[in-house]
Scaffold this motif. Structure first.
Motif, PDB file in Angstrom:
ATOM      1  N   LYS A 156      33.802  15.677   4.353  1.00 49.90           N
ATOM      2  CA  LYS A 156      32.595  14.891   4.525  1.00 49.90           C
ATOM      3  C   LYS A 156      30.940  15.342   3.586  1.00 49.90           C
ATOM      4  N   ARG A 157      31.719  15.877   2.440  1.00 49.45           N
ATOM      5  CA  ARG A 157      30.964  16.668   1.087  1.00 49.45           C
ATOM      6  C   ARG A 157      30.550  15.745   0.092  1.00 49.45           C
ATOM      7  N   CYS A 158      32.036  15.213   0.034  1.00 50.32           N
ATOM      8  CA  CYS A 158      32.367  14.202  -0.841  1.00 50.32           C
ATOM      9  C   CYS A 158      31.640  12.549   0.376  1.00 50.32           C
ATOM     10  N   ALA A 159      30.944  12.561   1.125  1.00 53.29           N
ATOM     11  CA  ALA A 159      30.994  11.175   2.222  1.00 53.29           C
ATOM     12  C   ALA A 159      28.525  11.302   2.131  1.00 53.29           C
ATOM     13  N   ASN A 160      28.904  12.794   2.001  1.00 53.99           N
ATOM     14  CA  ASN A 160      27.558  13.065   1.638  1.00 53.99           C
ATOM     15  C   ASN A 160      26.978  12.543   0.255  1.00 53.99           C
ATOM     16  N   VAL A 161      27.727  11.810  -0.586  1.00 52.14           N
ATOM     17  CA  VAL A 161      26.667  11.891  -1.951  1.00 52.14           C
ATOM     18  C   VAL A 161      27.601  10.209  -1.731  1.00 52.14           C
ATOM     19  N   GLY A 162      28.114   9.618  -0.946  1.00 54.29           N
ATOM     20  CA  GLY A 162      28.158   8.385  -1.093  1.00 54.29           C
ATOM     21  C   GLY A 162      30.247   7.817  -1.299  1.00 54.29           C
ATOM     22  N   PHE A 163      31.381   8.553  -1.759  1.00 53.66           N
ATOM     23  CA  PHE A 163      32.170   8.367  -1.731  1.00 53.66           C
ATOM     24  C   PHE A 163      33.608   8.345  -0.371  1.00 53.66           C
ATOM     25  N   ASP A 164      33.408   7.007   0.570  1.00 55.08           N
ATOM     26  CA  ASP A 164      33.572   7.562   1.667  1.00 55.08           C
ATOM     27  C   ASP A 164      33.673   5.602   2.021  1.00 55.08           C
ATOM     28  N   TRP A 165      34.377   5.308   2.728  1.00 51.59           N
ATOM     29  CA  TRP A 165      34.368   3.845   3.388  1.00 51.59           C
ATOM     30  C   TRP A 165      32.854   3.999   4.506  1.00 51.59           C
ATOM     31  N   ASP A 166      32.611   2.144   4.186  1.00 50.95           N
ATOM     32  CA  ASP A 166      31.244   2.202   5.216  1.00 50.95           C
ATOM     33  C   ASP A 166      31.639   1.494   6.718  1.00 50.95           C
ATOM     34  N   GLU A 167      33.628   1.463   6.726  1.00 50.79           N
ATOM     35  CA  GLU A 167      33.846   0.232   7.922  1.00 50.79           C
ATOM     36  C   GLU A 167      34.843   1.158   7.700  1.00 50.79           C
ATOM     37  N   LEU A 168      35.892   1.014   9.698  1.00 51.55           N
ATOM     38  CA  LEU A 168      36.514   1.767  10.226  1.00 51.55           C
ATOM     39  C   LEU A 168      38.200   0.486   9.693  1.00 51.55           C
ATOM     40  N   ALA A 169      38.327  -0.235   8.933  1.00 45.73           N
ATOM     41  CA  ALA A 169      39.342  -0.621   9.190  1.00 45.73           C
ATOM     42  C   ALA A 169      40.207  -0.090   7.850  1.00 45.73           C
ATOM     43  N   PRO A 170      38.943  -0.067   6.780  1.00 47.36           N
ATOM     44  CA  PRO A 170      40.417   0.389   5.683  1.00 47.36           C
ATOM     45  C   PRO A 170      40.685   1.422   5.475  1.00 47.36           C
ATOM     46  N   VAL A 171      39.788   1.919   6.786  1.00 44.04           N
ATOM     47  CA  VAL A 171      40.156   3.837   6.604  1.00 44.04           C
ATOM     48  C   VAL A 171      41.681   3.756   7.716  1.00 44.04           C
ATOM     49  N   VAL A 172      41.580   3.209   8.823  1.00 49.22           N
ATOM     50  CA  VAL A 172      42.809   2.563   9.530  1.00 49.22           C
ATOM     51  C   VAL A 172      44.297   1.780   8.379  1.00 49.22           C
ATOM     52  N   ASP A 173      43.667   0.613   7.204  1.00 44.22           N
ATOM     53  CA  ASP A 173      44.270   0.516   6.720  1.00 44.22           C
ATOM     54  C   ASP A 173      45.283   1.529   5.853  1.00 44.22           C
ATOM     55  N   LYS A 174      44.565   3.035   5.374  1.00 47.34           N
ATOM     56  CA  LYS A 174      44.633   4.277   4.227  1.00 47.34           C
ATOM     57  C   LYS A 174      45.808   4.227   5.603  1.00 47.34           C
ATOM     58  N   VAL A 175      45.557   5.236   6.414  1.00 53.12           N
ATOM     59  CA  VAL A 175      46.344   5.283   7.623  1.00 53.12           C
ATOM     60  C   VAL A 175      48.476   4.935   7.553  1.00 53.12           C
ATOM     61  N   LYS A 176      48.367   3.651   7.867  1.00 54.44           N
ATOM     62  CA  LYS A 176      48.983   2.591   8.064  1.00 54.44           C
ATOM     63  C   LYS A 176      50.166   2.736   6.196  1.00 54.44           C
ATOM     64  N   GLU A 177      49.200   2.788   4.736  1.00 54.23           N
ATOM     65  CA  GLU A 177      49.541   3.029   4.278  1.00 54.23           C
ATOM     66  C   GLU A 177      50.516   4.324   3.592  1.00 54.23           C
ATOM     67  N   GLU A 178      50.060   5.434   4.449  1.00 50.95           N
ATOM     68  CA  GLU A 178      50.117   6.599   4.019  1.00 50.95           C
ATOM     69  C   GLU A 178      51.159   6.413   5.012  1.00 50.95           C
ATOM     70  N   LEU A 179      51.914   6.624   5.754  1.00 51.28           N
ATOM     71  CA  LEU A 179      52.716   6.520   7.209  1.00 51.28           C
ATOM     72  C   LEU A 179      53.865   5.497   6.440  1.00 51.28           C
ATOM     73  N   ASP A 180      53.812   3.960   6.079  1.00 53.45           N
ATOM     74  CA  ASP A 180      54.188   3.920   4.934  1.00 53.45           C
ATOM     75  C   ASP A 180      55.307   4.426   4.307  1.00 53.45           C
ATOM     76  N   GLU A 181      54.673   5.168   3.386  1.00 55.35           N
ATOM     77  CA  GLU A 181      54.513   5.956   1.972  1.00 55.35           C
ATOM     78  C   GLU A 181      55.370   6.678   2.426  1.00 55.35           C
ATOM     79  N   VAL A 182      55.557   7.726   3.915  1.00 50.29           N
ATOM     80  CA  VAL A 182      56.341   8.677   4.023  1.00 50.29           C
ATOM     81  C   VAL A 182      57.869   8.670   4.173  1.00 50.29           C
ATOM     82  N   MET A 183      57.969   7.221   5.102  1.00 46.08           N
ATOM     83  CA  MET A 183      58.655   6.644   5.621  1.00 46.08           C
ATOM     84  C   MET A 183      59.992   6.166   4.624  1.00 46.08           C
ATOM     85  N   ASP A 184      58.990   5.440   3.370  1.00 50.83           N
ATOM     86  CA  ASP A 184      59.627   5.139   1.846  1.00 50.83           C
ATOM     87  C   ASP A 184      60.413   6.136   1.551  1.00 50.83           C
ATOM     88  N   GLU A 185      59.492   7.249   1.372  1.00 49.54           N
ATOM     89  CA  GLU A 185      60.474   8.937   1.623  1.00 49.54           C
ATOM     90  C   GLU A 185      61.960   8.900   2.322  1.00 49.54           C
TER      91      GLU A 185
END
Length: 269
Positions: A156-185
């Protein structure tokens, strides 16, 4: 503050002073210090939350009293050491609230809630600078916070200065990306536990970000999931016991079948 309310606070302060009296005080209270009281403070805060979630207003009143007593306890110990007193605590929060809400207590006018929040953060940054503390936007986020809550505050602190996505799609993509990286390990020939832990941490952090974008408090969401799981599992235990068996005697397929029956109950959906 009217006299009745004031006298109640004065009585509580007197009770605390007597509990810490070196000659006639309570042995348990006398041996406490700032560090030893911390676990009780956390416990009392969570008990307030639990009572609110259960909508048990009688318990809320009682638990708030217990939490207030923690503030009184710290203030008494500080008074004994010449650090500050309860009145200083009250005066400090009074001044801070008035200063941080100029749109309420002065003629300041903000266009919307976003502007109010920006002013709030600006005031907090000014406070940090005046105290010659860490000037970072992320300063003063308590390390002792539960990890999900702390991640939420950081984001939230970072979002207050604009360091945040303004759409939901990339947020969801990031979750999927991180899950893939867990499984890669996980599928490595020789998995490294430290790497798995690191990637799981990134996954959890991204899930907190998703929660924030969906206006869901991650800590509360997980607490509710815990309670739901516990309720269902307790029912599974009860059902198995009614069949004359112990849960340790059941196979996984039997437990899964019982679990699904519990989930299908209309009142549990």
């Amino acid at each position: 503050m009217d006299n009745k309310k004031s006298s109640q606070i004065e009585q509580l302060l007197t009770i605390m002073s007597q509990l810490r009296d070196p000659n006639r005080g309570c042995p348990w209270d006398l041996k406490q210090n700032f560090d030893s009281i911390v676990p009780y403070t956390l416990e009392e805060a969570y008990e307030v939350v639990d009572a609110i979630e259960q909508r048990n207003w009688s318990d809320v009143k009682e638990e708030l009293g217990d939490l207030l007593f923690q503030v009184i306890f710290y203030s008494q110990m500080a008074k004994e050491q010449g650090l500050f007193e309860f009145d200083d605590v009250v005066a400090g929060i009074n001044e801070k609230l008035v200063r941080r809400h100029p749109h309420v207590f002065s003629d300041a006018d903000f266009a919307d809630e976003v502007a109010v929040k920006q002013n709030w953060e600006a005031e907090k940054a000014k406070e940090r600078a005046e105290k010659e503390q860490d000037p970072s936007l992320l300063a003063n986020i308590p390390n002792a916070l539960p990890a999900l809550m702390r991640a939420d505050k950081i984001q939230k602190r970072c979002a207050n200065v604009g360091f945040d996505w303004d759409e939901l799609a990339p947020v969801v993509d990031k979750v999927k990306e991180e899950l893939d990286e867990v499984m890669d390990e996980v599928i490595q020939a020789v998995p490294e536990q430290q790497r798995i832990e690191e990637e799981l941490g990134d996954l959890l952090f991204s899930v907190v970000n998703l929660s924030r974008h969906l206006n869901v408090k991650p800590e509360l969401a997980l607490q509710k999931a815990n309670r739901k799981f516990e309720k269902r599992f307790r029912q599974v235990e009860k059902n198995v016991l009614e069949q004359g068996k112990r849960i340790s005697q059941c196979s996984l397929s039997e437990l899964d079948a019982e679990w699904n029956r519990v989930k299908e109950k209309p009142e549990d959906k």
